[in-house]
Every structure is written in structure tokens, then in C-alpha cells.
Scaffold this motif. Structure first.
Motif, PDB file in Angstrom:
ATOM      1  N   GLY A   1      -1.313  -1.793 -12.565  1.00 33.43           N
ATOM      2  CA  GLY A   1      -1.770  -2.872 -11.694  1.00 33.43           C
ATOM      3  C   GLY A   1      -2.639  -2.341 -10.567  1.00 33.43           C
ATOM      4  N   GLY A   2      -2.260  -1.182 -10.032  1.00 26.71           N
ATOM      5  CA  GLY A   2      -3.040  -0.550  -8.963  1.00 26.71           C
ATOM      6  C   GLY A   2      -4.442  -0.195  -9.432  1.00 26.71           C
TER       7      GLY A   2
ATOM      8  N   ASN B   1     -10.289  -1.204  -9.622  1.00 28.73           N
ATOM      9  CA  ASN B   1     -11.423  -1.661 -10.413  1.00 28.73           C
ATOM     10  C   ASN B   1     -12.127  -2.843  -9.739  1.00 28.73           C
ATOM     11  N   ILE B   2     -11.344  -3.840  -9.403  1.00 28.42           N
ATOM     12  CA  ILE B   2     -11.945  -5.044  -8.820  1.00 28.42           C
ATOM     13  C   ILE B   2     -12.509  -4.759  -7.433  1.00 28.42           C
ATOM     14  N   MET B   3     -11.827  -3.885  -6.671  1.00 32.61           N
ATOM     15  CA  MET B   3     -12.347  -3.559  -5.337  1.00 32.61           C
ATOM     16  C   MET B   3     -13.697  -2.854  -5.459  1.00 32.61           C
TER      17      MET B   3
ATOM     18  N   PHE C   1       6.250  -0.604  -2.020  1.00 26.13           N
ATOM     19  CA  PHE C   1       5.571   0.116  -3.094  1.00 26.13           C
ATOM     20  C   PHE C   1       4.261  -0.577  -3.451  1.00 26.13           C
ATOM     21  N   SER C   2       4.304  -1.914  -3.523  1.00 27.54           N
ATOM     22  CA  SER C   2       3.074  -2.616  -3.890  1.00 27.54           C
ATOM     23  C   SER C   2       2.035  -2.477  -2.775  1.00 27.54           C
ATOM     24  N   ALA C   3       2.506  -2.485  -1.521  1.00 26.63           N
ATOM     25  CA  ALA C   3       1.570  -2.267  -0.409  1.00 26.63           C
ATOM     26  C   ALA C   3       0.961  -0.866  -0.513  1.00 26.63           C
ATOM     27  N   ALA C   4       1.817   0.100  -0.860  1.00 31.99           N
ATOM     28  CA  ALA C   4       1.336   1.485  -0.997  1.00 31.99           C
ATOM     29  C   ALA C   4       0.319   1.587  -2.126  1.00 31.99           C
ATOM     30  N   VAL C   5       0.550   0.850  -3.203  1.00 33.99           N
ATOM     31  CA  VAL C   5      -0.409   0.825  -4.306  1.00 33.99           C
ATOM     32  C   VAL C   5      -1.768   0.354  -3.779  1.00 33.99           C
TER      33      VAL C   5
ATOM     34  N   VAL D   1      -2.917   0.671  -0.704  1.00 30.15           N
ATOM     35  CA  VAL D   1      -3.515   1.725   0.122  1.00 30.15           C
ATOM     36  C   VAL D   1      -4.136   2.798  -0.770  1.00 30.15           C
ATOM     37  N   ILE D   2      -3.350   3.230  -1.772  1.00 33.66           N
ATOM     38  CA  ILE D   2      -3.797   4.347  -2.606  1.00 33.66           C
ATOM     39  C   ILE D   2      -5.018   3.958  -3.431  1.00 33.66           C
ATOM     40  N   PHE D   3      -4.934   2.781  -4.080  1.00 35.77           N
ATOM     41  CA  PHE D   3      -6.018   2.410  -4.982  1.00 35.77           C
ATOM     42  C   PHE D   3      -7.146   1.681  -4.260  1.00 35.77           C
TER      43      PHE D   3
END
Lengths: 240, 400
Positions: B289-290, B295-297, B372-376, B378-380
Motif C-alpha cells: 500500500g505504501g 507511486n501516486i505521489m 504504522f500507516s502514518a509511518a508508511v 512518511v517513508i513512502f
């Protein structure tokens, strides 16, 4: 005839021996080959020339979007030619306004939100921002169009929004790059009248790049570029 | 500035609702599966623990096989019926012993037939398992000794074979032999998707002769007299069985004697391993998902190059543009996480009746999934944001 009549004191803008070279070695391309230019507070300068003459490069340097390869650029007496990226951004934020040929408004964003943008980066609170934006839109003749998005506005109206955005933060200089390039004659004249009024009434210094002689006629002073050099620099006979 | 950036990001998300939704779908599904797996896993664990606790603390289970870890068993010879008798005879603190062998068979009554599980055991089994007779009677000692063709049926079997008829005294066929129904059990209901009423109980000897055809006993259940030490009984049974199985002094036990606490640890260990594995699979989908967000960003940055150019010309600093896109990615992924949590909780709530597992909400895992989803995000989101911030304003303004 050279227009730098007021040699005493500090000019708003002062370029000395400015060059700009793109690329290196054999592929190097000299866009500006030594420019000396003085622009006083309150002037309205039209920069003309064919494509490749260096007029856009000069505007980019004047607008602090780019740094000269060599030479000196003094803005209000301060040397700005070797500033860092962020320092130039701050300079643009507080002293410069930009109007582009393609308007460059944010899509799907209302006119008032577009106009507010520079104030957001200046950290002006929301309420105050709305008030100022409303007032500025009215000043460019767009009262009542605040909540329209760019796609709902005509080209002339979009350029007015762009001008409102450029002047909302009371810049010292308005940099206009072919502001009438995408407009028909009637719309172009309206925009030029608006710029003249801003120059005359609000005292905003305007530097405008154009290749249309008709539009340059609105300026107080016309500078011709050719092959990266200033070919001529004359006061315009027309008074406005 | 941060508040403005957040508003700006939310506006950007709202401007492209459909695309934003599809972008975060991966995160939504990832978080939803993590939440569902963990919630159901916790429910299962709690259910098992509760069920074992209800068996009482004075119960021991003796099974063949080496202890290898949670849920694992090595191969080892089965017990014999005599092992159970020996435990009953020689360990003083034991109150009841039930050897258990199970197999599958088709039960036939008239025109009806039903595949069920057949348990061969002794008359102590019903009490040991916390079961009760609804009607009829338990085996007698002589029936057990003789290997008589008698059986006790569970409520599901009664319903499938007899309908509304009284089963007591009727004869059903199990395999090749005809059995007389002498007892009917009380209903116990479902447990973890298993029908506890779908069984037929026959005497162990009958089972061995007529159904399995061998003497193997796979499980011996032992209950300890009230007040007696479970540890002591455990130790005594161990020594007795080592002797009976002729294990040399240095050899490891090839059987286990577990009390309810150990059984519970073993079973919950198994469900926890399973939960962990499923959770890990779900976490992989979060990473996928990340990548979707990244990709979209990246597409978004390219698409909004002129916007970035305009912002830079107006005087936005590099880090302000970076922050804008980063906040956008994080807002996107956090919203996805939030939806995923709600979806996962909804799914576990909906599945609890299907899987017969209680709904146990763990706020800890919800918070972890959200972070975790917030971290995803940030990372991606960092790489696309950096790409936007590093754009040359002149190039960006000229971008078509």
C-alpha cells in the motif's frame, strides 16, 4: 541614449557585468554576455527582444529565480547574486511579485485562495488574509468572482487573478513575463491598463518581458536585447 | 504554518476524492487485515483460555509424542488401554481416568445417514469432559469390559438421524456393527467452529475391535482428587509411564503429561503463532500500500510541477514544499489507516458469529496500526516530496 540618469544614490535594481552561461565546455551557451542595467523605484520597464536574445534569462535573474554566472546584482543596494536558494526564496517572498504568460493559477482552487497564497507563506492569519485578498481582487476589478475557480474564468480574468496574487503582498517589483501572450488585443489592453494603473497609483515598479511592440509602448522605458546584450535602452515618449 | 499545510493537504485530497481513495485502498486493506487478524486471533486465544479454565484446574492430559514446541508433536508409540488402567490403579491421587480414541464413521438409522466422529472411551469420560446426559444412561462396567455394542449420541447426531423421535433404545449402524443407543447427551453448542454435539460415544474396547481395529489410545484424560497436588500427580504419572514404556535413564520422555495451564499455553501458543503469521502477511500488504502511495505521489508531483514552480516563485522555501507533499502523503495514509481500522473492526465484528470467536477489541493494536500507516506515509511520501522540493523553479514554471 542611456537612461541611467540618476547616478547618485542607490537604485532599486542594479546589474553590473552580469553574464549567464548554461552548460560547460564546448556545449556552453552564453545567454547573457555582460549586462549593465539600472532600474529606479517606480519605473515601468519593458524588455524586448527575439527569442534567444536573453530577455527571459535576464528576467529570471532579476526575479531571483536564477543566479548570474558572473557579475553583480544589487537589489536595494544589497548584493544578491550569490545568495543561496532559500535566501533567494525569502527575497522573492518579501520583495517580488510574479505574473506569467500562462497565469499559473492553482487548478480547482478558488480565485481568493489563489490570491491568498503569498500571504500564507508570509504567515498572515486567515481572517486578515481573506480581507486583504478580497480587497486586492476588487482592486483588479474582480469583485464578486472570489469563489470562482480558474476554469470558470476567462483568460483576462485569470490574468487579473494572477496580478492580484502578485501584488497582494505589496512587492517592490512586479516581474511580468509576457503577461498578454495568451490574450486577444482587447483583453491585452485591459491588462496593460491595469499594470499602468498599478505603476502610477500604487507606485509598484514593473519589469515586463514582451515581444509585442504594442504592449511595450505602455511602459515608461523600453530595453531591447539582442544576443545576450542590451542593444538599446530608451525612455518611452508616451506619458501615462 | 503546519496547520495551514495540513488544511492545504486535506484540500488537495478532497480535490481528488476518487484518486485519493484508490491510492489509499492498499493501506485500507492492509490495516483492515492486520486489525481483523489480530482481533480474531485475540478472540480465539481468549476463547481457548476460557474454555480450558472451565475444565477445571485438576485435569491432566496425557498424550504420546515428544514435546517439541507450541502445537507440535513428534512421533511416538500410542498408549494402550492398560496404561490408563495402570494410572487409575497405581496413582493414589487420581480420581478418574478416561482413555480416549477417536475416529470418523458414518452412522445409519433407517434411511438417514450422517458422518460423525466416534469416540471410544470409558464411562468416566462424560463427567471428565464436563458433559452431562440428557436422557438414558452411561455405560456399565460389564458393557465396557465386554465391548458391548452400545452407544451414547450427541444432540446433532440425534437431530440428523432421529429428527423428533426419541433415540433411546433404537439401533444405529456404525461401520459394520449395529449399536443400541442407550444415552443422549445435553447440548454443548459450538466451539471455535466445531460442533461439540456431533459425536457418538462407544466403549473403548468396542471402538478398538469394531471401528479402529487396533489397540491404540491417543489420549488419556486424568482428573486429580480435590486437594491433591497436580505437580505430584504429574510426576507420578510420568514415572509410571516411563517405566511402562521401558525408557532408559538417559532417554527423553516420548509422551507428555500436561495440566490445564500447559494445555492452555500450548493452544494459545498455536493461535498466537498463527495470528503472528497472518499479521505479518497483512503487514506486507501495508508495505505494498505504501508503494501505491509513493507511486501516486510521484504522479501528483509531476502533474503539479507548475504549481510547485509557482509556489517556489512566490517564495516558498524548499522545506515548505517538502513539508506540503509529506503532510499530504501522511494525511492520505493516516486517513487510509483510520478507514482500515474501522473496516477491520467491522469485519471482525461481522465474523465473530461465523467463526464462533468472541470480539476482543485491542486499542493497542489499533494505535500501532494507525502509527504504522502514518509511518508508511512518511517513508513512502518522502522521496516524492523531496523530488518536488528540489525542482528548479524556472524549469517547473515552464513545464507543460
Amino acid at each position: 541614449m542611456v537612461a541611467s540618469t540618476q547616478t547618485n544614490g542607490t537604485a532599486l535594481i542594479e546589474l553590473q557585468g552580469v553574464t549567464k552561461v548554461y552548460g560547460e565546455g564546448h556545449a556552453a551557451m552564453r545567454a547573457l554576455a555582460g549586462i549593465d542595467l539600472r532600474i529606479e523605484q517606480g519605473d515601468f520597464v519593458a524588455i524586448m527582444g527575439h527569442s534567444g536574445s536573453g530577455k527571459s534569462t535576464c528576467l529570471n535573474i532579476l526575479g531571483c529565480l536564477d543566479s548570474p554566472t558572473s557579475g553583480s546584482y544589487r537589489f536595494q543596494g544589497v548584493e544578491v547574486s550569490q545568495l543561496t536558494r532559500d535566501q533567494r526564496a525569502r527575497l522573492r517572498r518579501y520583495y517580488l511579485g510574479f505574473v506569467f504568460q500562462g497565469y499559473n493559477l492553482l487548478k480547482r482552487t478558488t480565485a481568493i485562495e489563489n490570491v491568498e497564497l503569498p500571504l500564507i507563506y508570509r504567515g498572515v492569519p486567515a481572517r486578515e488574509r481573506h480581507q486583504i485578498a478580497r480587497r486586492t481582487l476588487a482592486a483588479v476589478g474582480l469583485e464578486g468572482w472570489e469563489s470562482h475557480s480558474p476554469s470558470e474564468l476567462s483568460g483576462g480574468q485569470q490574468q487579473r487573478v494572477a496580478i492580484a496574487r502578485a501584488i497582494i503582498a505589496d512587492p517592490s517589483v512586479l516581474m511580468a513575463d509576457e503577461p498578454t501572450g495568451n490574450l486577444d488585443t482587447a483583453r491585452s489592453e485591459e491588462i496593460m491598463d491595469l499594470l499602468c494603473r498599478l505603476n502610477r497609483e500604487a507606485g509598484i515598479t514593473i519589469v515586463m518581458v514582451t515581444h509585442e511592440a504594442d504592449m511595450a509602448e505602455y511602459a515608461k522605458r523600453i530595453v531591447h536585447f539582442k544576443d545576450g546584450r542590451i542593444e538599446s535602452d530608451q525612455q518611452n515618449g508616451r506619458t501615462n | 504554518m503546519l496547520w495551514n499545510t495540513l488544511l492545504l493537504a486535506l484540500r488537495e485530497i478532497r480535490r481528488n476524492v476518487m484518486r485519493s481513495f484508490l491510492t489509499v485502498l492498499g493501506i485500507v486493506i492492509g490495516v483492515a487485515s492486520v486489525i481483523t487478524m489480530v482481533t480474531l486471533g485475540n478472540g480465539a486465544t481468549q476463547h481457548v483460555t476460557a474454555q480450558i479454565a472451565s475444565m477445571g484446574s485438576n485435569l491432566l492430559m496425557v498424550t504420546p509424542g515428544r514435546r517439541m514446541g507450541p502445537g507440535q508433536q513428534g512421533m511416538a508409540p500410542a498408549f494402550k488401554g492398560e496404561d490408563a488402567q495402570a494410572i487409575a490403579r497405581e496413582i493414589g491421587s487420581v480420581s478418574a481416568v478416561a482413555p480416549v480414541s477417536t475416529g470418523a464413521a458414518t452412522a445409519i438409522f433407517g434411511n438417514e445417514n450422517w458422518s460423525t466422529s466416534v469416540t471410544g472411551t470409558t464411562s468416566e469420560f462424560i463427567a471428565l469432559r464436563n458433559m452431562a446426559l440428557h436422557s438414558g444412561r452411561n455405560f456399565t462396567t460389564s458393557e465396557a469390559h465386554a465391548g458391548a455394542a452400545v452407544c451414547i449420541v450427541g444432540q446433532t447426531v440425534r437431530e440428523k438421524l432421529f429428527g423428533s423421535q426419541d433415540p433411546i433404545g433404537q439401533r444405529i449402524r456404525l461401520g459394520s456393527l449395529s449399536f443400541q443407543v442407550i444415552g443422549l447427551l445435553e447440548a454443548k453448542g459450538q466451539s471455535m467452529g466445531q460442533d461439540q454435539d456431533d459425536l457418538v460415544i462407544v466403549p473403548l474396547r468396542t471402538f478398538q475391535r469394531r471401528i479402529s481395529g487396533n489397540q491404540d489410545v491417543r489420549l488419556i484424560q486424568v482428573s486429580i482428587r480435590d486437594g491433591a497436588s497436580t505437580e505430584k500427580a504429574q510426576q507420578d504419572i510420568r514415572l509410571l509411564l516411563r517405566d511402562r514404556r521401558r525408557l532408559a535413564a538417559g532417554e527423553e520422555d516420548n509422551f507428555q503429561v500436561m495440566d490445564t495451564k500447559e494445555i492452555s499455553t500450548m493452544l494459545t501458543g498455536a493461535t498466537q503463532v498463527l495470528t503472528g503469521l497472518l499479521g505479518a502477511v497483512a503487514a506486507v500488504s501495508l508495505v505494498v500500500g505504501g508503494i501505491g502511495i509513493m507511486n501516486i505521489m510521484l504522479v501528483s508531483v509531476t502533474e503539479r510541477t507548475r504549481e510547485v514552480g509557482t509556489r517556489l516563485a512566490i517564495g516558498a522555501l524548499e522545506r515548505e514544499v517538502l513539508l506540503q507533499f509529506l503532510v499530504e502523503a501522511v494525511a492520505l495514509s493516516s486517513l487510509g489507516g483510520l478507514f482500515g481500522i474501522l473496516l477491520g473492526l467491522g469485519a471482525s465484528f461481522g465474523l465473530k458469529s461465523v467463526l464462533q470467536v468472541p470480539f476482543v477489541f485491542d486499542p493497542g493494536i489499533a494505535i500501532i496500526a494507525f502509527l504504522f500507516s502514518a509511518a508508511v506515509g512518511v517513508i513512502f511520501g518522502y522521496f516524492p516530496a523531496l523530488k518536488a522540493a528540489r525542482l528548479d523553479p524556472i524549469e517547473a514554471l515552464r513545464h507543460e
